[in-house]
Motif scaffolding. Structure first.
Motif, PDB file in Angstrom:
ATOM      1  N   ALA A 143       0.878  -1.196  -0.080  1.00 43.85           N
ATOM      2  CA  ALA A 143       0.085  -0.115   0.139  1.00 43.85           C
ATOM      3  C   ALA A 143       0.827   1.173   0.147  1.00 43.85           C
ATOM      4  CB  ALA A 143      -0.871   0.075   1.185  1.00 43.85           C
ATOM      5  N   ALA A 144       0.732   1.840  -0.986  1.00 39.96           N
ATOM      6  CA  ALA A 144       1.930   3.167  -1.274  1.00 39.96           C
ATOM      7  C   ALA A 144       1.237   4.076  -2.196  1.00 39.96           C
ATOM      8  CB  ALA A 144       3.325   2.660  -1.494  1.00 39.96           C
ATOM      9  N   ASN A 145       1.915   5.259  -2.290  1.00 43.65           N
ATOM     10  CA  ASN A 145       1.360   6.233  -3.113  1.00 43.65           C
ATOM     11  C   ASN A 145       2.526   6.082  -4.234  1.00 43.65           C
ATOM     12  OD1 ASN A 145       1.621   8.968  -4.708  1.00 43.65           O
ATOM     13  ND2 ASN A 145       0.858   9.722  -3.108  1.00 43.65           N
ATOM     14  N   ARG A 146       1.963   5.705  -5.428  1.00 47.87           N
ATOM     15  CA  ARG A 146       2.781   5.453  -6.778  1.00 47.87           C
ATOM     16  C   ARG A 146       3.285   6.649  -7.510  1.00 47.87           C
ATOM     17  NH1 ARG A 146       1.162   0.631  -4.256  1.00 47.87           N
ATOM     18  NH2 ARG A 146       1.842  -0.904  -5.184  1.00 47.87           N
ATOM     19  N   MET A 147       2.995   7.887  -7.047  1.00 47.32           N
ATOM     20  CA  MET A 147       3.448   9.135  -7.577  1.00 47.32           C
ATOM     21  C   MET A 147       4.718   9.803  -6.788  1.00 47.32           C
ATOM     22  SD  MET A 147      -0.070  10.541  -9.226  1.00 47.32           S
ATOM     23  CE  MET A 147      -1.012  10.244  -7.643  1.00 47.32           C
ATOM     24  N   ILE A 148       4.280   9.844  -5.598  1.00 47.00           N
ATOM     25  CA  ILE A 148       5.109  10.303  -4.545  1.00 47.00           C
ATOM     26  C   ILE A 148       5.495   9.313  -3.341  1.00 47.00           C
ATOM     27  CG2 ILE A 148       5.142  12.079  -2.792  1.00 47.00           C
ATOM     28  CD1 ILE A 148       4.963  13.069  -5.492  1.00 47.00           C
ATOM     29  N   ALA A 149       7.083   9.117  -3.339  1.00 50.18           N
ATOM     30  CA  ALA A 149       7.334   8.238  -2.396  1.00 50.18           C
ATOM     31  C   ALA A 149       7.309   8.579  -0.978  1.00 50.18           C
ATOM     32  CB  ALA A 149       8.928   8.113  -2.613  1.00 50.18           C
ATOM     33  N   GLY A 150       6.602   7.661  -0.256  1.00 49.28           N
ATOM     34  CA  GLY A 150       6.236   8.119   1.071  1.00 49.28           C
ATOM     35  C   GLY A 150       4.840   9.184   1.051  1.00 49.28           C
ATOM     36  N   GLY A 151       4.340   9.251   0.144  1.00 52.20           N
ATOM     37  CA  GLY A 151       3.084  10.143   0.158  1.00 52.20           C
ATOM     38  C   GLY A 151       1.881   9.568   0.648  1.00 52.20           C
ATOM     39  N   HIS A 152       0.716  10.498   0.365  1.00 54.37           N
ATOM     40  CA  HIS A 152      -0.671  10.039   0.924  1.00 54.37           C
ATOM     41  C   HIS A 152      -1.291   9.215   0.177  1.00 54.37           C
ATOM     42  CE1 HIS A 152      -4.319  10.741   3.156  1.00 54.37           C
ATOM     43  NE2 HIS A 152      -4.931  10.948   1.986  1.00 54.37           N
ATOM     44  N   THR A 153      -1.961   8.347   0.865  1.00 53.71           N
ATOM     45  CA  THR A 153      -2.560   7.159  -0.024  1.00 53.71           C
ATOM     46  C   THR A 153      -3.771   6.929   0.856  1.00 53.71           C
ATOM     47  OG1 THR A 153      -2.799   5.129  -1.024  1.00 53.71           O
ATOM     48  CG2 THR A 153      -1.472   5.244   0.952  1.00 53.71           C
ATOM     49  N   ARG A 154      -4.833   6.412   0.324  1.00 53.73           N
ATOM     50  CA  ARG A 154      -6.088   5.879   0.973  1.00 53.73           C
ATOM     51  C   ARG A 154      -6.328   4.377   1.006  1.00 53.73           C
ATOM     52  NH1 ARG A 154      -8.225   9.462   4.722  1.00 53.73           N
ATOM     53  NH2 ARG A 154     -10.361   9.006   4.158  1.00 53.73           N
ATOM     54  N   LEU A 155      -5.153   3.690   0.783  1.00 50.49           N
ATOM     55  CA  LEU A 155      -5.301   2.370   0.687  1.00 50.49           C
ATOM     56  C   LEU A 155      -4.506   1.815   2.019  1.00 50.49           C
ATOM     57  CD1 LEU A 155      -5.981  -0.547  -0.391  1.00 50.49           C
ATOM     58  CD2 LEU A 155      -3.549  -0.373  -1.607  1.00 50.49           C
ATOM     59  N   PRO A 156      -5.305   1.229   2.901  1.00 42.77           N
ATOM     60  CA  PRO A 156      -4.789   0.964   4.389  1.00 42.77           C
ATOM     61  C   PRO A 156      -3.756  -0.251   4.082  1.00 42.77           C
ATOM     62  CG  PRO A 156      -6.843   0.256   4.248  1.00 42.77           C
ATOM     63  CD  PRO A 156      -6.940   1.028   3.262  1.00 42.77           C
ATOM     64  N   ALA A 157      -2.676  -0.315   5.052  1.00 41.99           N
ATOM     65  CA  ALA A 157      -1.717  -1.504   4.864  1.00 41.99           C
ATOM     66  C   ALA A 157      -2.255  -2.503   4.968  1.00 41.99           C
ATOM     67  CB  ALA A 157      -0.359  -1.038   5.807  1.00 41.99           C
ATOM     68  N   TYR A 158      -3.263  -2.854   6.011  1.00 47.30           N
ATOM     69  CA  TYR A 158      -3.773  -4.131   6.399  1.00 47.30           C
ATOM     70  C   TYR A 158      -4.559  -4.691   5.059  1.00 47.30           C
ATOM     71  CZ  TYR A 158      -8.340  -2.035   6.924  1.00 47.30           C
ATOM     72  OH  TYR A 158      -9.509  -1.451   6.691  1.00 47.30           O
ATOM     73  N   ALA A 159      -5.026  -3.924   4.150  1.00 49.12           N
ATOM     74  CA  ALA A 159      -5.561  -4.485   2.866  1.00 49.12           C
ATOM     75  C   ALA A 159      -4.976  -4.515   1.654  1.00 49.12           C
ATOM     76  CB  ALA A 159      -6.811  -3.574   2.497  1.00 49.12           C
ATOM     77  N   ALA A 160      -3.451  -4.424   1.728  1.00 51.60           N
ATOM     78  CA  ALA A 160      -2.799  -4.538   0.657  1.00 51.60           C
ATOM     79  C   ALA A 160      -2.642  -5.837   0.205  1.00 51.60           C
ATOM     80  CB  ALA A 160      -1.380  -4.043   1.138  1.00 51.60           C
ATOM     81  N   GLY A 161      -2.900  -6.113  -1.060  1.00 52.64           N
ATOM     82  CA  GLY A 161      -3.023  -7.660  -1.594  1.00 52.64           C
ATOM     83  C   GLY A 161      -3.948  -8.577  -1.389  1.00 52.64           C
ATOM     84  N   ALA A 162      -5.101  -7.875  -0.797  1.00 51.61           N
ATOM     85  CA  ALA A 162      -6.112  -8.810  -0.610  1.00 51.61           C
ATOM     86  C   ALA A 162      -7.217  -8.799  -1.629  1.00 51.61           C
ATOM     87  CB  ALA A 162      -6.800  -8.016   0.553  1.00 51.61           C
ATOM     88  N   LYS A 163      -7.705  -9.844  -1.486  1.00 51.60           N
ATOM     89  CA  LYS A 163      -8.828 -10.197  -2.578  1.00 51.60           C
ATOM     90  C   LYS A 163     -10.059  -9.943  -2.113  1.00 51.60           C
ATOM     91  CE  LYS A 163      -9.511 -14.264  -3.851  1.00 51.60           C
ATOM     92  NZ  LYS A 163      -9.595 -15.911  -4.752  1.00 51.60           N
ATOM     93  N   GLY A 164     -10.805  -8.886  -3.017  1.00 51.57           N
ATOM     94  CA  GLY A 164     -12.404  -8.709  -2.380  1.00 51.57           C
ATOM     95  C   GLY A 164     -13.389  -8.730  -3.795  1.00 51.57           C
ATOM     96  N   ARG A 165     -14.403  -8.175  -3.466  1.00 48.27           N
ATOM     97  CA  ARG A 165     -15.382  -8.251  -4.499  1.00 48.27           C
ATOM     98  C   ARG A 165     -16.181  -6.997  -4.483  1.00 48.27           C
ATOM     99  NH1 ARG A 165     -18.550 -10.363  -1.367  1.00 48.27           N
ATOM    100  NH2 ARG A 165     -20.399  -9.274  -1.119  1.00 48.27           N
ATOM    101  N   ILE A 166     -16.338  -6.328  -5.818  1.00 47.52           N
ATOM    102  CA  ILE A 166     -16.788  -5.100  -6.234  1.00 47.52           C
ATOM    103  C   ILE A 166     -18.371  -5.100  -5.574  1.00 47.52           C
ATOM    104  CG2 ILE A 166     -17.325  -3.381  -7.925  1.00 47.52           C
ATOM    105  CD1 ILE A 166     -14.217  -3.441  -7.283  1.00 47.52           C
ATOM    106  N   LEU A 167     -18.676  -3.997  -4.749  1.00 46.00           N
ATOM    107  CA  LEU A 167     -20.039  -3.854  -4.539  1.00 46.00           C
ATOM    108  C   LEU A 167     -20.877  -3.146  -5.182  1.00 46.00           C
ATOM    109  CD1 LEU A 167     -19.943  -4.060  -0.603  1.00 46.00           C
ATOM    110  CD2 LEU A 167     -20.572  -5.958  -2.051  1.00 46.00           C
ATOM    111  N   ARG A 168     -20.241  -1.879  -5.738  1.00 54.15           N
ATOM    112  CA  ARG A 168     -20.714  -0.975  -6.468  1.00 54.15           C
ATOM    113  C   ARG A 168     -19.628   0.281  -6.944  1.00 54.15           C
ATOM    114  NH1 ARG A 168     -24.301   3.540  -3.690  1.00 54.15           N
ATOM    115  NH2 ARG A 168     -23.920   4.650  -5.648  1.00 54.15           N
ATOM    116  N   CYS A 169     -19.801   0.990  -7.989  1.00 54.88           N
ATOM    117  CA  CYS A 169     -18.918   2.094  -8.374  1.00 54.88           C
ATOM    118  C   CYS A 169     -19.806   3.366  -7.952  1.00 54.88           C
ATOM    119  CB  CYS A 169     -18.820   1.964  -9.807  1.00 54.88           C
ATOM    120  SG  CYS A 169     -17.778   3.533 -10.584  1.00 54.88           S
TER     121      CYS A 169
END
Length: 223
Positions: A143-169
């Motif tokens: 879970a990391a900002n792909r544009m800024i090293a060490g930057g802000h991201t809203r993907l929490p580390a505990y969910a990195a690499g986890a498989k899930g199901r889309i509920l809605r867009c």
């Protein structure tokens, strides 16, 4: 980069003991901290993602010892100086200089209108949704900002690499990873994604429970 604020699923911090919530604020200065933070944000010198990143960027030592509203005030002081609204000397108590932003001050008469207007983050976007309800996806790791090293991201580390199901867009929304660093809003599709507890935790108490996260398209790939 995972900073000290990203605490979800982390071991070693002791049990969570919820305390009764105060009806308004536990201490009088908490309300003033909220008020001055919102008023300063109303000057238009930064956005909500910049302010969130400022709190996350506090030193780990300070972040760990500060209370909730102390974090707000410390980050606000950093923002005010970084954006040239006040000087360090003024914060330390020197005589203030009239600001060019004085005409933007949020008076008491303006508060209700400003708060009722909110701050919607949905935007038109040229990026089409890649996924639809029912699709199986996996979050990026780490879970990391792909544009800024060490930057802000809203993907929490505990969910990195986890498989899930889309509920809605939810349509396209401002992308925080860009907006927190002056790279523009770059709106893209935002999804509600359901994850089984057993996908996120090594020893979940209720494995069939689900955690639902709102995640931007850039955080996801087909599973």
């Amino acid at each position: 980069m995972t900073r000290v604020h990203d605490m979800g699923g982390r071991f070693g911090d002791g049990p969570v003991n919820p305390a009764p919530e105060p009806k308004v604020f536990a201490e009088d200065w908490h309300g003033r901290a909220l008020a001055v933070t919102l008023a300063a944000g109303g000057l238009g010198q930064w956005n909500i993602d910049v302010s969130r990143h400022a709190r996350e960027a506090l030193s780990p030592k300070d972040y760990a010892r500060f209370s909730y509203f102390e974090k707000w005030i410390a980050a606000l002081a950093d923002l005010l100086v970084a954006h040239g609204v006040v000087t360090r000397e003024e914060l330390a108590g020197s005589d203030p200089v009239q600001s060019d932003l004085a005409d933007r001050v949020m008076t008491a008469a303006k508060v209700a209108g400003v708060l009722s207007a909110g701050g919607p983050a949905d935007r038109p976007s040229t990026r089409s949704p890649r996924f639809e309800a029912g699709d199986t996806v996996r979050t990026l790791r780490p879970a990391a900002n792909r544009m800024i090293a060490g930057g802000h991201t809203r993907l929490p580390a505990y969910a990195a690499g986890a498989k899930g199901r889309i509920l809605r867009c939810h349509g396209a929304h401002v992308f925080p990873d860009a907006n927190a660093h002056g790279l523009g809003e770059r709106p893209e599709p935002l999804y509600s994604v359901a994850f089984a507890a057993s996908e996120l935790w090594a020893a979940p108490e209720h494995p069939r429970d689900e955690v639902i996260l709102d995640l931007w398209q850039s955080y996801l790939e087909p599973a």
